[in-house]
Design a protein around this motif. Structure first.
Motif, PDB file in Angstrom:
ATOM      1  N   SER A 141     -57.317  33.111  13.406  1.00  0.00           N
ATOM      2  CA  SER A 141     -56.754  31.965  13.752  1.00  0.00           C
ATOM      3  C   SER A 141     -56.910  30.522  12.837  1.00  0.00           C
ATOM      4  CB  SER A 141     -56.959  31.451  15.320  1.00  0.00           C
ATOM      5  OG  SER A 141     -58.547  31.258  15.390  1.00  0.00           O
ATOM      6  N   LYS A 147     -45.509  31.012  14.087  1.00  0.00           N
ATOM      7  CA  LYS A 147     -46.411  30.799  14.660  1.00  0.00           C
ATOM      8  C   LYS A 147     -45.721  30.938  16.093  1.00  0.00           C
ATOM      9  CE  LYS A 147     -49.683  26.872  15.473  1.00  0.00           C
ATOM     10  NZ  LYS A 147     -50.939  27.777  15.432  1.00  0.00           N
ATOM     11  N   ARG A 187     -42.934  22.505  11.111  1.00  0.00           N
ATOM     12  CA  ARG A 187     -43.022  23.822  11.389  1.00  0.00           C
ATOM     13  C   ARG A 187     -42.593  24.248  12.566  1.00  0.00           C
ATOM     14  NH1 ARG A 187     -49.505  25.754  11.136  1.00  0.00           N
ATOM     15  NH2 ARG A 187     -49.338  24.550  12.970  1.00  0.00           N
ATOM     16  N   GLU A 204     -55.537  35.973   5.867  1.00  0.00           N
ATOM     17  CA  GLU A 204     -56.133  34.878   6.317  1.00  0.00           C
ATOM     18  C   GLU A 204     -57.059  35.351   7.652  1.00  0.00           C
ATOM     19  OE1 GLU A 204     -53.001  32.876   8.955  1.00  0.00           O
ATOM     20  OE2 GLU A 204     -52.104  34.775   9.517  1.00  0.00           O
ATOM     21  N   GLY A 233     -50.522  27.213   7.394  1.00  0.00           N
ATOM     22  CA  GLY A 233     -51.276  26.127   8.300  1.00  0.00           C
ATOM     23  C   GLY A 233     -50.952  24.792   7.791  1.00  0.00           C
ATOM     24  N   ILE A 234     -50.897  23.737   8.670  1.00  0.00           N
ATOM     25  CA  ILE A 234     -50.518  22.444   8.102  1.00  0.00           C
ATOM     26  C   ILE A 234     -51.533  21.988   7.186  1.00  0.00           C
ATOM     27  CG2 ILE A 234     -50.500  20.155   9.002  1.00  0.00           C
ATOM     28  CD1 ILE A 234     -48.175  22.037   9.885  1.00  0.00           C
ATOM     29  N   ARG A 235     -52.864  22.791   7.069  1.00  0.00           N
ATOM     30  CA  ARG A 235     -53.901  22.303   6.445  1.00  0.00           C
ATOM     31  C   ARG A 235     -53.683  22.638   4.965  1.00  0.00           C
ATOM     32  NH1 ARG A 235     -55.071  19.807  10.435  1.00  0.00           N
ATOM     33  NH2 ARG A 235     -53.449  21.334  11.413  1.00  0.00           N
ATOM     34  N   ALA A 238     -56.548  23.504  12.722  1.00  0.00           N
ATOM     35  CA  ALA A 238     -56.209  22.238  13.351  1.00  0.00           C
ATOM     36  C   ALA A 238     -57.865  21.656  14.236  1.00  0.00           C
ATOM     37  CB  ALA A 238     -55.184  22.116  14.397  1.00  0.00           C
TER      38      ALA A 238
END
Ligand SMILES: Cc1ncc(COP(=O)(O)O)c(C=O)c1O
Length: 287
Positions: free
Chosen positions: A186, A151, A56, A183, A209-211, A247
């Motif tokens: 944050s 980001k 990312r 979203e 998001g990485i999630r 995160a």
């Protein structure tokens, strides 16, 4: 005001205490917010989903036409040096790259060295009590710019959005654009309806998001249906369960939305399964 941290940080090749690290007032990060960042969680001194965060970071830099100043191995080496400095086992690494220092001009200056800043702090996860009770959120119109997918350190829209929930005594501000969920200020937002976990489609209006991928994997492991599709305000408000992910929040249950109960007002069973699966993933996969 909280005391400023004075842990070791990395700035352009030097390791120094945060209080000693200085950048030029002409840094384009300071002048224009012309830079990008990453926040990488560290559990038991191991970086979680490091490759995904590096991918990312590379995408964010490419979208601003800034050359990636380091290889993945170099980033890893710098992260490890910072991790070794803190007594805590669980940490958060912050990485920021700006275009660099130049005469003030909106046009992207060529041929300058990017400014690279990294710092590490102890991880602050939601408390057991918060996970048991869930958190309150409020909604607002998504007034941010149209490139929320980058980001970027230009976070004024997110700062203004977050303050709406601070002023309301809530944890997050959930954003709606043209009647659809995007979203939160944050975090990403997950809506559970009829046992399926729904998320907003990946688009320019949402930071991926990485999630996003992690939650898809955890749902697959748990046999929970997962779907990305436009989510209306009515679907958000009528959710059986709502969750935030980031995160530092991992997965966090939202039990109140605009002062109304979400579902029965308690963290739900899908949250409980995903949270447990998340903890297993932390223990299993790290560099
Ligand atoms: C606007 C926004 N959306 C989503 C996220 C979640 O991203 P991640 O899961 O990579 O932490 C963040 C994280 O800070 C964010 O700032």
């Amino acid at each position: 005001m909280q005391a400023l941290p004075d842990t070791l940080c990395y700035l352009n090749g030097e390791y120094t205490p945060v209080s000693k690290a200085k950048v030029s007032v002409l840094d384009r990060g300071f002048i224009f917010g012309d830079g990008i960042y990453e926040v990488v969680p560290v559990y038991g001194r191991k970086l979680f989903r490091f490759d995904e965060h590096m991918a990312r970071l590379a995408r964010s830099l490419a979208s601003l036409s800034i050359d990636n100043p380091h290889s993945a191995e170099e980033w890893l080496e710098r992260c490890r040096r910072l991790i070794a400095e803190l007594p805590e086992e669980d940490q958060m690494i912050y990485i920021q790259v700006t275009r660099g220092v130049a005469v003030r001009d909106h046009a992207m200056t060529k041929g300058i060295a990017p400014t690279v800043f990294m710092m590490v702090n102890a991880m602050k996860l939601p408390s057991a009590e918060t996970l048991k009770k869930g958190v309150a959120c409020v909604t607002a119109s998504d007034f941010r710019w149209e490139r929320a997918d980058i980001k970027s350190t230009s976070l004024l829209g997110n700062v203004l959005a977050r303050q709406i929930s601070v002023d309301a005594g809530a944890t997050e501000t959930i954003l709606m654009r043209d009647g659809l969920l995007t979203e939160a200020s944050s975090s990403n937002v997950w809506v559970v309806r009829g046992g399926t976990v729904f998320g907003s489609p990946k688009s320019k209006h949402v930071l991926e998001g990485i999630r996003y991928e992690l939650i898809r994997e955890l749902c697959e492991e748990e046999g929970i249906a997962y779907d990305l599709r436009p989510i209306s305000e009515a679907e958000l408000r009528g959710a059986d369960e709502l969750m935030l992910s980031s995160a530092s929040k991992e997965v966090l249950p939202v039990t109140q939305l605009d002062a109304h109960k979400v579902g029965d007002g308690q963290p739900g069973p899908v949250f409980a399964r995903l949270h447990a699966a998340y903890q297993r993933a932390k223990a299993a996969q790290s560099i």
